[in-house]
Design a protein around this motif. Sequence first.
Motif, short mmCIF file in Angstrom:
data_model
loop_
_atom_site.label_atom_id
_atom_site.label_comp_id
_atom_site.label_asym_id
_atom_site.label_seq_id
_atom_site.Cartn_x
_atom_site.Cartn_y
_atom_site.Cartn_z
N SER A 311 0.85 -1.21 0.00
CA SER A 311 0.00 0.00 0.00
C SER A 311 0.87 1.25 0.00
N ILE A 314 3.96 6.69 -3.39
CA ILE A 314 4.94 6.54 -4.47
C ILE A 314 5.83 7.77 -4.65
N ILE A 345 4.67 -5.83 -5.21
CA ILE A 345 3.76 -4.72 -4.95
C ILE A 345 2.41 -5.30 -4.54
N ILE A 347 -1.59 -4.14 -2.80
CA ILE A 347 -2.48 -3.06 -2.38
C ILE A 347 -3.92 -3.56 -2.41
N TYR A 354 -4.55 3.45 -4.30
CA TYR A 354 -4.66 2.47 -5.39
C TYR A 354 -4.25 3.09 -6.73
N ASN A 356 -2.37 5.63 -7.41
CA ASN A 356 -0.93 5.91 -7.45
C ASN A 356 -0.14 4.64 -7.79
N ASN A 357 -0.59 3.52 -7.24
CA ASN A 357 0.09 2.26 -7.50
C ASN A 357 -0.15 1.77 -8.92
N TYR A 360 2.23 3.74 -11.01
CA TYR A 360 3.60 3.30 -10.84
C TYR A 360 3.85 1.99 -11.57
N ARG A 361 2.89 1.09 -11.52
CA ARG A 361 3.02 -0.18 -12.24
C ARG A 361 3.07 0.06 -13.75
N TYR A 373 2.72 -8.78 -8.49
CA TYR A 373 1.65 -7.92 -7.99
C TYR A 373 0.59 -8.75 -7.29
N GLU A 375 -3.20 -8.17 -5.33
CA GLU A 375 -4.29 -7.25 -5.05
C GLU A 375 -5.29 -7.91 -4.12
#
Length: 398
Positions: A311, A314, A345, A347, A354, A356-357, A360-361, A373, A375
Amino acid sequence: MIRKILFLTVCTLSGVIAFAQQALWGAQDIVSPEIHPDNTVTFRFLAPKAVQVQVTGDFLPPQTIDTPFGKAESAGIANLKEGKEGVWEYTTPEPLSSELYSYSFIVDGLKVTDPNNVYLSRDVASVTNIFIIPGGQGDLYRVNAVPHGTVAKRWYESPTLGKTRRITIYTPAGYETSGKRYPVLYLLHGMGGDEEAWITLGRTAQILDNLIAQGKAKPMIVVMPNGNVDQEAAPGESSLGLVKPNMQLPHTMEGSMENSFPDIVRFVERNYRVEKKKAGRAIAGLSMGGFHSLHISKEYPDMFDYVGLFSAAILPGKEATSPVYQDMDKKLATQFAKHPKLYWIAIGKTDFLYKNNVEYRQTLDEHNYPYEYYESEGGHIWRNWRIYLSKFAPMLFQ
Protein backbone atom coordinates in the motif's frame (compact mmCIF):
# COMPACT_ATOMS: atom_id res chain seq x y z
CA MET A 1 9.63 6.04 68.60
CA ILE A 2 10.13 2.50 67.26
CA ARG A 3 6.45 1.74 67.97
CA LYS A 4 5.44 4.86 65.97
CA ILE A 5 7.62 3.83 63.01
CA LEU A 6 6.14 0.32 63.04
CA PHE A 7 2.64 1.78 63.14
CA LEU A 8 3.33 4.04 60.13
CA THR A 9 4.90 1.14 58.23
CA VAL A 10 1.86 -1.07 58.84
CA CYS A 11 -0.49 1.75 57.73
CA THR A 12 1.52 2.30 54.55
CA LEU A 13 1.57 -1.40 53.67
CA SER A 14 -2.14 -1.67 54.38
CA GLY A 15 -2.82 1.19 51.95
CA VAL A 16 -0.68 -0.43 49.25
CA ILE A 17 -2.40 -3.79 49.72
CA ALA A 18 -5.83 -2.18 49.66
CA PHE A 19 -5.00 -0.38 46.41
CA ALA A 20 -3.66 -3.60 44.89
CA GLN A 21 -6.78 -5.47 45.95
CA GLN A 22 -8.97 -2.74 44.49
CA ALA A 23 -7.18 -3.08 41.14
CA LEU A 24 -7.28 -6.87 41.33
CA TRP A 25 -10.97 -7.23 42.14
CA GLY A 26 -12.31 -4.18 40.34
CA ALA A 27 -13.02 -6.07 37.12
CA GLN A 28 -16.55 -6.78 35.94
CA ASP A 29 -17.85 -10.35 35.84
CA ILE A 30 -18.82 -10.13 32.16
CA VAL A 31 -17.53 -12.10 29.18
CA SER A 32 -16.72 -9.83 26.23
CA PRO A 33 -16.02 -10.62 23.53
CA GLU A 34 -17.45 -14.14 23.60
CA ILE A 35 -16.45 -16.21 20.58
CA HIS A 36 -19.09 -18.89 19.98
CA PRO A 37 -18.40 -22.33 18.43
CA ASP A 38 -19.82 -21.14 15.09
CA ASN A 39 -17.48 -18.08 15.14
CA THR A 40 -20.22 -15.56 15.76
CA VAL A 41 -19.14 -13.13 18.47
CA THR A 42 -21.07 -11.43 21.28
CA PHE A 43 -19.93 -8.11 22.73
CA ARG A 44 -21.17 -6.92 26.14
CA PHE A 45 -20.89 -3.65 28.00
CA LEU A 46 -22.25 -2.71 31.43
CA ALA A 47 -23.78 0.77 31.28
CA PRO A 48 -27.12 0.91 33.18
CA LYS A 49 -27.44 4.70 32.78
CA ALA A 50 -26.42 4.92 29.12
CA VAL A 51 -28.84 6.03 26.42
CA GLN A 52 -26.95 4.43 23.53
CA VAL A 53 -24.11 1.91 23.33
CA GLN A 54 -22.45 1.02 20.03
CA VAL A 55 -19.52 -1.13 18.93
CA THR A 56 -17.15 -0.09 16.18
CA GLY A 57 -14.54 -2.35 14.65
CA ASP A 58 -13.01 -3.80 11.53
CA PHE A 59 -15.23 -6.90 11.75
CA LEU A 60 -18.15 -4.72 10.62
CA PRO A 61 -18.82 -3.49 7.06
CA PRO A 62 -16.61 -0.40 6.59
CA GLN A 63 -17.86 3.12 6.09
CA THR A 64 -16.27 5.72 3.83
CA ILE A 65 -14.84 8.87 5.36
CA ASP A 66 -13.02 11.96 4.06
CA THR A 67 -9.36 12.36 5.04
CA PRO A 68 -6.62 14.88 4.12
CA PHE A 69 -5.46 12.25 1.60
CA GLY A 70 -8.89 11.69 0.03
CA LYS A 71 -11.63 9.18 0.78
CA ALA A 72 -10.72 6.23 2.96
CA GLU A 73 -12.35 3.36 4.80
CA SER A 74 -13.22 3.54 8.48
CA ALA A 75 -14.51 0.87 10.84
CA GLY A 76 -18.24 0.20 10.76
CA ILE A 77 -20.64 0.78 13.67
CA ALA A 78 -23.41 -1.39 15.17
CA ASN A 79 -25.89 -0.76 17.99
CA LEU A 80 -25.99 -2.85 21.14
CA LYS A 81 -29.31 -3.74 22.79
CA GLU A 82 -29.82 -3.18 26.51
CA GLY A 83 -30.60 -6.30 28.52
CA LYS A 84 -30.92 -7.25 32.17
CA GLU A 85 -29.21 -5.15 34.85
CA GLY A 86 -27.93 -2.63 32.31
CA VAL A 87 -25.77 -5.05 30.29
CA TRP A 88 -25.85 -4.12 26.62
CA GLU A 89 -25.21 -6.81 23.98
CA TYR A 90 -24.51 -7.23 20.30
CA THR A 91 -23.97 -10.52 18.45
CA THR A 92 -22.64 -10.59 14.92
CA PRO A 93 -25.36 -11.80 12.56
CA GLU A 94 -22.88 -13.97 10.64
CA PRO A 95 -19.80 -15.98 11.67
CA LEU A 96 -16.52 -14.08 11.34
CA SER A 97 -13.75 -15.42 9.15
CA SER A 98 -10.45 -16.36 10.76
CA GLU A 99 -8.60 -13.11 11.41
CA LEU A 100 -7.35 -10.67 14.05
CA TYR A 101 -9.93 -7.95 14.69
CA SER A 102 -9.94 -4.69 16.61
CA TYR A 103 -12.86 -2.88 18.19
CA SER A 104 -14.01 -0.22 20.66
CA PHE A 105 -17.30 0.81 22.24
CA ILE A 106 -19.06 4.14 21.81
CA VAL A 107 -21.12 5.02 24.90
CA ASP A 108 -23.33 8.08 24.43
CA GLY A 109 -20.87 9.42 21.88
CA LEU A 110 -17.71 8.69 23.90
CA LYS A 111 -15.33 6.08 22.46
CA VAL A 112 -14.03 3.70 25.17
CA THR A 113 -12.24 0.37 25.34
CA ASP A 114 -13.84 -2.84 26.58
CA PRO A 115 -13.25 -3.11 30.37
CA ASN A 116 -13.66 -6.89 30.11
CA ASN A 117 -10.91 -7.39 27.53
CA VAL A 118 -7.35 -6.65 28.64
CA TYR A 119 -5.90 -7.22 25.16
CA LEU A 120 -5.15 -3.88 23.55
CA SER A 121 -3.07 -2.39 20.78
CA ARG A 122 -2.07 1.19 20.01
CA ASP A 123 -2.16 2.65 16.51
CA VAL A 124 -0.63 6.16 16.68
CA ALA A 125 -2.90 7.79 19.33
CA SER A 126 -5.80 5.30 19.20
CA VAL A 127 -6.05 2.35 21.58
CA THR A 128 -8.40 -0.51 20.69
CA ASN A 129 -9.19 -3.98 21.95
CA ILE A 130 -8.30 -7.02 19.86
CA PHE A 131 -9.47 -10.61 19.49
CA ILE A 132 -8.58 -13.46 17.16
CA ILE A 133 -10.87 -15.89 15.34
CA PRO A 134 -8.88 -19.13 14.86
CA GLY A 135 -9.08 -21.74 12.13
CA GLY A 136 -7.34 -20.01 9.22
CA GLN A 137 -5.38 -16.80 8.63
CA GLY A 138 -5.87 -15.83 12.29
CA ASP A 139 -3.81 -18.83 13.38
CA LEU A 140 -0.70 -17.10 12.03
CA TYR A 141 -1.28 -14.26 14.50
CA ARG A 142 -1.60 -16.53 17.56
CA VAL A 143 1.15 -17.74 19.86
CA ASN A 144 1.18 -21.43 18.98
CA ALA A 145 3.16 -24.35 20.39
CA VAL A 146 6.17 -23.81 18.12
CA PRO A 147 9.76 -22.64 18.72
CA HIS A 148 9.78 -18.92 19.46
CA GLY A 149 12.13 -16.18 18.40
CA THR A 150 13.33 -13.27 20.52
CA VAL A 151 12.19 -9.66 20.30
CA ALA A 152 14.71 -7.06 21.47
CA LYS A 153 14.44 -3.30 21.79
CA ARG A 154 17.90 -1.93 21.02
CA TRP A 155 19.44 1.54 20.87
CA TYR A 156 21.79 2.46 18.04
CA GLU A 157 23.83 5.49 17.06
CA SER A 158 22.87 7.35 13.89
CA PRO A 159 25.81 9.63 12.97
CA THR A 160 23.82 10.92 9.99
CA LEU A 161 21.02 12.18 12.25
CA GLY A 162 23.21 12.92 15.27
CA LYS A 163 20.94 10.87 17.52
CA THR A 164 20.76 7.71 19.55
CA ARG A 165 17.61 5.93 18.41
CA ARG A 166 15.62 2.84 19.33
CA ILE A 167 14.98 -0.10 17.03
CA THR A 168 13.05 -3.38 17.37
CA ILE A 169 14.77 -6.57 16.23
CA TYR A 170 13.32 -10.08 15.91
CA THR A 171 15.77 -12.99 15.87
CA PRO A 172 14.39 -16.44 14.99
CA ALA A 173 14.30 -19.44 17.29
CA GLY A 174 17.79 -20.92 17.69
CA TYR A 175 19.66 -17.76 16.75
CA GLU A 176 21.46 -17.57 20.10
CA THR A 177 22.95 -21.07 19.85
CA SER A 178 23.18 -21.89 16.14
CA GLY A 179 26.31 -19.95 15.19
CA LYS A 180 24.79 -19.45 11.72
CA ARG A 181 24.51 -16.26 9.74
CA TYR A 182 21.00 -15.15 8.86
CA PRO A 183 19.39 -13.03 6.14
CA VAL A 184 17.67 -9.82 7.22
CA LEU A 185 14.30 -8.28 6.40
CA TYR A 186 14.11 -4.55 7.13
CA LEU A 187 10.41 -3.90 7.80
CA LEU A 188 9.16 -0.29 7.84
CA HIS A 189 5.98 1.20 9.33
CA GLY A 190 3.56 3.83 8.04
CA MET A 191 2.95 7.48 8.89
CA GLY A 192 2.41 8.04 12.60
CA GLY A 193 3.81 4.61 13.45
CA ASP A 194 7.09 3.80 15.15
CA GLU A 195 9.41 0.93 15.95
CA GLU A 196 6.62 -0.82 17.89
CA ALA A 197 4.01 -0.81 15.12
CA TRP A 198 4.96 -3.94 13.22
CA ILE A 199 5.64 -6.00 16.33
CA THR A 200 2.28 -5.12 17.97
CA LEU A 201 -0.22 -4.26 15.24
CA GLY A 202 1.56 -6.33 12.61
CA ARG A 203 2.11 -9.44 14.80
CA THR A 204 5.51 -9.89 13.14
CA ALA A 205 6.95 -12.24 15.77
CA GLN A 206 3.92 -14.55 15.69
CA ILE A 207 3.80 -14.58 11.88
CA LEU A 208 7.52 -15.37 11.55
CA ASP A 209 7.50 -17.96 14.35
CA ASN A 210 4.62 -19.80 12.72
CA LEU A 211 5.81 -19.56 9.11
CA ILE A 212 9.32 -20.71 10.04
CA ALA A 213 7.97 -23.59 12.15
CA GLN A 214 5.78 -24.68 9.22
CA GLY A 215 8.77 -24.64 6.89
CA LYS A 216 7.14 -21.94 4.75
CA ALA A 217 9.72 -19.23 5.44
CA LYS A 218 13.47 -19.29 5.88
CA PRO A 219 14.70 -18.35 9.36
CA MET A 220 15.49 -14.64 9.18
CA ILE A 221 16.15 -11.60 11.32
CA VAL A 222 13.55 -8.84 11.06
CA VAL A 223 14.64 -5.27 11.78
CA MET A 224 11.88 -2.74 12.53
CA PRO A 225 13.24 0.82 12.78
CA ASN A 226 11.51 4.08 13.60
CA GLY A 227 10.90 5.85 10.28
CA ASN A 228 10.25 9.22 11.93
CA VAL A 229 13.75 10.64 12.01
CA ASP A 230 12.64 13.48 14.29
CA GLN A 231 12.05 10.90 17.05
CA GLU A 232 14.51 9.04 19.24
CA ALA A 233 11.91 6.34 19.82
CA ALA A 234 8.21 5.56 20.11
CA PRO A 235 6.10 7.94 22.23
CA GLY A 236 6.74 7.31 25.92
CA GLU A 237 10.02 5.52 25.20
CA SER A 238 12.30 8.51 24.67
CA SER A 239 13.70 11.42 26.64
CA LEU A 240 10.61 13.46 25.72
CA GLY A 241 8.63 11.49 28.27
CA LEU A 242 4.98 10.49 28.07
CA VAL A 243 4.01 12.67 25.13
CA LYS A 244 0.85 12.16 23.11
CA PRO A 245 1.50 10.34 19.81
CA ASN A 246 1.16 12.53 16.74
CA MET A 247 0.29 11.54 13.18
CA GLN A 248 1.86 14.59 11.55
CA LEU A 249 5.57 14.59 12.34
CA PRO A 250 8.32 16.61 10.66
CA HIS A 251 11.04 15.10 8.47
CA THR A 252 9.13 11.98 7.45
CA MET A 253 9.11 11.90 3.63
CA GLU A 254 11.71 14.51 2.67
CA GLY A 255 14.83 12.36 2.33
CA SER A 256 16.21 12.13 5.87
CA MET A 257 15.09 8.55 6.44
CA GLU A 258 16.58 7.42 3.14
CA ASN A 259 19.87 9.24 3.76
CA SER A 260 20.27 7.83 7.27
CA PHE A 261 19.25 4.24 6.50
CA PRO A 262 22.81 2.92 6.02
CA ASP A 263 23.37 3.73 9.73
CA ILE A 264 20.77 1.07 10.56
CA VAL A 265 22.31 -1.52 8.25
CA ARG A 266 25.79 -0.89 9.71
CA PHE A 267 24.48 -1.32 13.27
CA VAL A 268 22.78 -4.60 12.41
CA GLU A 269 25.76 -6.00 10.55
CA ARG A 270 28.17 -5.08 13.36
CA ASN A 271 26.03 -6.54 16.13
CA TYR A 272 24.28 -9.58 14.63
CA ARG A 273 25.37 -12.67 12.70
CA VAL A 274 23.95 -11.78 9.32
CA GLU A 275 24.63 -12.39 5.64
CA LYS A 276 26.40 -9.21 4.57
CA LYS A 277 25.41 -9.31 0.93
CA LYS A 278 22.61 -8.15 -1.36
CA ALA A 279 21.09 -11.63 -1.58
CA GLY A 280 20.78 -11.69 2.21
CA ARG A 281 18.87 -8.40 2.54
CA ALA A 282 15.23 -7.51 1.97
CA ILE A 283 13.32 -4.29 2.57
CA ALA A 284 9.56 -3.79 2.76
CA GLY A 285 7.13 -1.35 4.28
CA LEU A 286 3.54 -0.19 4.42
CA SER A 287 2.25 3.20 3.22
CA MET A 288 4.99 5.69 4.23
CA GLY A 289 7.22 2.67 4.89
CA GLY A 290 6.52 1.47 1.35
CA PHE A 291 7.52 4.92 0.10
CA HIS A 292 10.75 4.66 2.08
CA SER A 293 11.37 1.10 0.81
CA LEU A 294 10.90 2.21 -2.80
CA HIS A 295 13.29 5.13 -2.54
CA ILE A 296 15.86 3.48 -0.25
CA SER A 297 16.12 0.45 -2.55
CA LYS A 298 16.67 2.58 -5.68
CA GLU A 299 19.06 4.95 -3.83
CA TYR A 300 21.23 1.97 -2.78
CA PRO A 301 20.77 -0.47 -5.69
CA ASP A 302 23.45 -2.88 -4.44
CA MET A 303 21.92 -3.21 -0.98
CA PHE A 304 18.66 -5.20 -1.40
CA ASP A 305 17.71 -8.16 -3.57
CA TYR A 306 14.12 -8.23 -2.28
CA VAL A 307 11.76 -5.23 -2.20
CA GLY A 308 8.17 -5.17 -0.93
CA LEU A 309 5.81 -2.23 -1.35
CA PHE A 310 2.67 -2.64 0.80
CA SER A 311 0.00 0.00 0.00
CA ALA A 312 2.91 2.28 -0.77
CA ALA A 313 2.94 6.00 -1.29
CA ILE A 314 4.94 6.54 -4.47
CA LEU A 315 6.03 10.09 -5.27
CA PRO A 316 7.23 12.76 -2.83
CA GLY A 317 5.37 16.01 -2.31
CA LYS A 318 6.36 19.07 -4.32
CA GLU A 319 8.09 20.54 -1.26
CA ALA A 320 10.51 17.56 -1.05
CA THR A 321 13.69 18.70 -2.80
CA SER A 322 16.13 16.08 -1.53
CA PRO A 323 18.53 14.61 -4.12
CA VAL A 324 17.11 11.23 -3.05
CA TYR A 325 14.04 11.90 -5.17
CA GLN A 326 15.81 13.34 -8.20
CA ASP A 327 16.59 11.34 -11.35
CA MET A 328 14.03 8.69 -10.39
CA ASP A 329 13.88 7.17 -13.88
CA LYS A 330 17.66 6.85 -14.02
CA LYS A 331 17.87 5.34 -10.54
CA LEU A 332 15.13 2.80 -11.30
CA ALA A 333 16.97 1.84 -14.47
CA THR A 334 20.14 1.25 -12.46
CA GLN A 335 18.28 -0.74 -9.82
CA PHE A 336 16.55 -3.07 -12.27
CA ALA A 337 19.71 -3.45 -14.35
CA LYS A 338 21.14 -5.16 -11.28
CA HIS A 339 18.27 -7.70 -11.39
CA PRO A 340 16.69 -7.76 -7.93
CA LYS A 341 15.35 -11.24 -7.22
CA LEU A 342 11.91 -9.99 -6.15
CA TYR A 343 10.09 -6.69 -6.54
CA TRP A 344 6.66 -7.19 -4.95
CA ILE A 345 3.76 -4.72 -4.95
CA ALA A 346 0.54 -5.27 -2.97
CA ILE A 347 -2.48 -3.06 -2.38
CA GLY A 348 -6.20 -3.25 -1.56
CA LYS A 349 -8.84 -2.53 -4.19
CA THR A 350 -10.33 0.33 -2.17
CA ASP A 351 -7.05 1.77 -0.86
CA PHE A 352 -6.83 5.56 -1.33
CA LEU A 353 -3.37 4.99 -2.82
CA TYR A 354 -4.66 2.47 -5.39
CA LYS A 355 -4.50 4.90 -8.35
CA ASN A 356 -0.93 5.91 -7.45
CA ASN A 357 0.09 2.26 -7.50
CA VAL A 358 -1.64 1.66 -10.85
CA GLU A 359 0.34 4.56 -12.34
CA TYR A 360 3.60 3.30 -10.84
CA ARG A 361 3.02 -0.18 -12.24
CA GLN A 362 2.39 1.38 -15.65
CA THR A 363 5.81 3.02 -15.40
CA LEU A 364 7.42 -0.32 -14.55
CA ASP A 365 5.54 -2.02 -17.40
CA GLU A 366 6.63 0.62 -19.93
CA HIS A 367 10.26 -0.17 -19.14
CA ASN A 368 9.74 -3.95 -18.87
CA TYR A 369 10.91 -3.94 -15.25
CA PRO A 370 9.84 -7.27 -13.73
CA TYR A 371 7.69 -7.28 -10.58
CA GLU A 372 5.01 -9.38 -8.90
CA TYR A 373 1.65 -7.92 -7.99
CA TYR A 374 -0.90 -8.92 -5.37
CA GLU A 375 -4.29 -7.25 -5.05
CA SER A 376 -6.56 -7.78 -2.06
CA GLU A 377 -9.97 -6.69 -0.94
CA GLY A 378 -10.25 -3.75 1.45
CA GLY A 379 -8.32 -0.56 1.91
CA HIS A 380 -5.49 1.03 3.87
CA ILE A 381 -5.74 -1.28 6.91
CA TRP A 382 -3.59 -3.45 9.13
CA ARG A 383 -5.59 -6.54 8.19
CA ASN A 384 -4.15 -6.24 4.68
CA TRP A 385 -0.61 -5.48 5.81
CA ARG A 386 -0.48 -8.56 8.05
CA ILE A 387 -1.64 -10.63 5.08
CA TYR A 388 0.98 -9.03 2.83
CA LEU A 389 3.74 -9.87 5.31
CA SER A 390 2.52 -13.47 5.57
CA LYS A 391 2.71 -13.77 1.76
CA PHE A 392 5.93 -11.80 1.25
CA ALA A 393 8.08 -13.52 3.89
CA PRO A 394 7.88 -17.03 2.33
CA MET A 395 9.23 -15.63 -0.98
CA LEU A 396 12.41 -14.28 0.61
CA PHE A 397 15.92 -15.72 0.45
CA GLN A 398 14.94 -18.75 -1.60
